[in-house]
Design a protein around this motif. Structure first.
Motif, mmCIF file in Angstrom:
data_model
loop_
_atom_site.group_PDB
_atom_site.id
_atom_site.type_symbol
_atom_site.label_atom_id
_atom_site.label_comp_id
_atom_site.label_asym_id
_atom_site.label_seq_id
_atom_site.Cartn_x
_atom_site.Cartn_y
_atom_site.Cartn_z
ATOM 1 N N ARG B 50 82.209 80.088 105.970
ATOM 2 C CA ARG B 50 81.948 81.519 105.810
ATOM 3 C C ARG B 50 81.103 81.962 106.987
ATOM 4 N NH1 ARG B 50 80.776 81.648 100.763
ATOM 5 N NH2 ARG B 50 82.951 82.065 100.307
ATOM 6 N N ASN B 51 81.569 83.017 107.644
ATOM 7 C CA ASN B 51 80.878 83.494 108.850
ATOM 8 C C ASN B 51 80.630 82.342 109.823
ATOM 9 O OD1 ASN B 51 80.754 86.163 107.832
ATOM 10 N ND2 ASN B 51 78.912 85.642 106.665
ATOM 11 N N ARG B 52 81.619 81.465 109.932
ATOM 12 C CA ARG B 52 81.661 80.319 110.840
ATOM 13 C C ARG B 52 80.776 79.156 110.400
ATOM 14 N NH1 ARG B 52 80.148 82.023 116.573
ATOM 15 N NH2 ARG B 52 80.637 79.827 116.925
ATOM 16 N N ALA B 53 80.002 79.338 109.337
ATOM 17 C CA ALA B 53 79.138 78.239 108.889
ATOM 18 C C ALA B 53 79.878 77.392 107.860
ATOM 19 C CB ALA B 53 77.860 78.796 108.281
ATOM 20 N N PRO B 54 79.829 76.070 108.024
ATOM 21 C CA PRO B 54 80.490 75.210 107.030
ATOM 22 C C PRO B 54 79.743 75.283 105.693
ATOM 23 C CG PRO B 54 79.240 73.881 108.594
ATOM 24 C CD PRO B 54 79.168 75.285 109.079
ATOM 25 N N LEU B 55 80.484 75.508 104.611
ATOM 26 C CA LEU B 55 79.856 75.617 103.295
ATOM 27 C C LEU B 55 80.080 74.386 102.437
ATOM 28 C CD1 LEU B 55 80.374 79.313 102.176
ATOM 29 C CD2 LEU B 55 78.432 78.236 103.300
ATOM 30 N N ASP B 56 81.271 73.828 102.534
ATOM 31 C CA ASP B 56 81.581 72.702 101.670
ATOM 32 C C ASP B 56 82.682 71.889 102.337
ATOM 33 O OD1 ASP B 56 82.534 72.384 98.120
ATOM 34 O OD2 ASP B 56 82.266 70.895 99.703
ATOM 35 N N ASP B 57 82.389 70.662 102.657
ATOM 36 C CA ASP B 57 83.426 69.781 103.212
ATOM 37 C C ASP B 57 83.515 68.506 102.379
ATOM 38 O OD1 ASP B 57 81.539 68.489 106.100
ATOM 39 O OD2 ASP B 57 81.137 68.484 103.951
ATOM 40 N N SER B 58 83.152 68.621 101.113
ATOM 41 C CA SER B 58 83.119 67.436 100.255
ATOM 42 C C SER B 58 84.510 66.861 99.988
ATOM 43 C CB SER B 58 82.421 67.765 98.934
ATOM 44 O OG SER B 58 83.100 68.806 98.264
ATOM 45 N N GLY B 59 85.551 67.651 100.230
ATOM 46 C CA GLY B 59 86.910 67.170 100.014
ATOM 47 C C GLY B 59 87.469 66.368 101.164
ATOM 48 N N MET B 60 86.718 66.298 102.249
ATOM 49 C CA MET B 60 87.214 65.609 103.452
ATOM 50 C C MET B 60 86.691 64.184 103.529
ATOM 51 S SD MET B 60 87.181 68.073 106.794
ATOM 52 C CE MET B 60 85.514 67.693 107.094
ATOM 53 N N PRO B 61 87.559 63.254 103.955
ATOM 54 C CA PRO B 61 87.062 61.901 104.294
ATOM 55 C C PRO B 61 86.191 62.029 105.537
ATOM 56 C CG PRO B 61 89.465 61.931 104.028
ATOM 57 C CD PRO B 61 89.017 63.358 104.085
ATOM 58 N N LYS B 62 84.884 61.827 105.364
ATOM 59 C CA LYS B 62 83.939 62.133 106.434
ATOM 60 C C LYS B 62 84.051 61.232 107.650
ATOM 61 C CE LYS B 62 81.474 65.352 104.284
ATOM 62 N NZ LYS B 62 82.179 65.243 102.987
ATOM 63 N N ASP B 63 84.526 60.022 107.420
ATOM 64 C CA ASP B 63 84.522 59.087 108.529
ATOM 65 C C ASP B 63 85.567 59.409 109.577
ATOM 66 O OD1 ASP B 63 86.497 56.368 107.036
ATOM 67 O OD2 ASP B 63 86.481 58.536 106.652
#
Lengths: 115, 115
Positions: B50-63
């Motif tokens: 939102r407004n270029r700020a990451p809010l939630d990336d918990s669904g992504m494999p972080k590695d």
């Protein structure tokens, strides 16, 4: 953990008959419920929605019913047309920590309308 | 012509290679979502901004996955290194958050095949 569940992967209906697509949810904090339609090789497109304070919303041939006590919603298409053949995604939105809507989708139901 | 644009539409790559998918949201939309469509999970939310700020990336494999918004007209999703299980269609969607009841505008998707 599927918060939005579509238990029927596919459905076949004769042209002119009613199509009923079902969806169950587990999160009582959802405040909007939506249906999206997706054709092959295209992105999903919004079809119809309903607020959690309503129990029915109608738009032309499409009607969405919401049963909050059962945590169940359904999409009725009457009459069904061959052009309705697509994958239908049930979705639900809830507010994130910033107060804005975050949307969760089901796995989809593939509808085939037979001429 | 207001629409979400995604590139590439199709990508075939070998395991271990880096993949970058790009999304141009609808002008004026301030919220961007990345979803992945698979047969088993339907449309999974990977990350949103939102407004270029990451809010939630918990669904992504972080590695191996990373998502960024270098500016308001570009969102990127990168996979490094890619694996065969990453094969899926990746969708970007955008919306103006103040109007959002869950109705998102999707791009046509990037179909990724990792061999």
């Amino acid at each position: 953990d599927q918060q939005v569940k579509q238990n029927s992967p596919s459905l076949s209906v004769q042209e002119g008959r009613i199509s009923i697509l079902n969806c169950d949810y587990t999160n009582s904090m959802f405040d909007y419920f939506l249906w999206y339609k997706k054709y092959p090789a295209e992105g999903p497109t919004f079809l119809i929605s309903i607020s959690s304070i309503k129990d029915k919303n109608e738009d032309g041939r499409f009607t969405v019913f919401l049963n909050k006590s059962a945590k169940h919603l359904s999409l009725h298409i009457v009459p069904s047309q061959p052009g309705d053949s697509a994958v239908y995604f049930c979705a639900a939105s809830s507010r994130d920590s910033g107060g804005y809507q975050k949307v969760t989708f089901g796995i989809g139901t593939k509808l085939q309308v037979i001429p | 012509d207001a629409r979400v644009t995604q590139t590439p539409r199709h990508k075939v790559t070998e395991m271990g290679q880096e993949v970058t998918m790009r999304c141009q949201p609808i002008l004026g939309h301030n919220t961007v979502f990345w979803y992945r469509q698979t047969m088993m999970q339907g449309l999974e939310l990977l990350a949103y901004f939102r407004n270029r700020a990451p809010l939630d990336d918990s669904g992504m494999p972080k590695d191996r996955f990373s998502a960024e918004m270098p500016d308001a007209t570009l969102a990127t999703l990168k996979i490094q290194p890619s694996e065969p299980r990453d094969s899926a269609v990746y969708f970007c969607a955008s919306v103006l958050s103040s109007l959002n009841t869950g109705e998102l505008f999707f791009g046509e998707g990037s179909r990724l095949t990792v061999l």
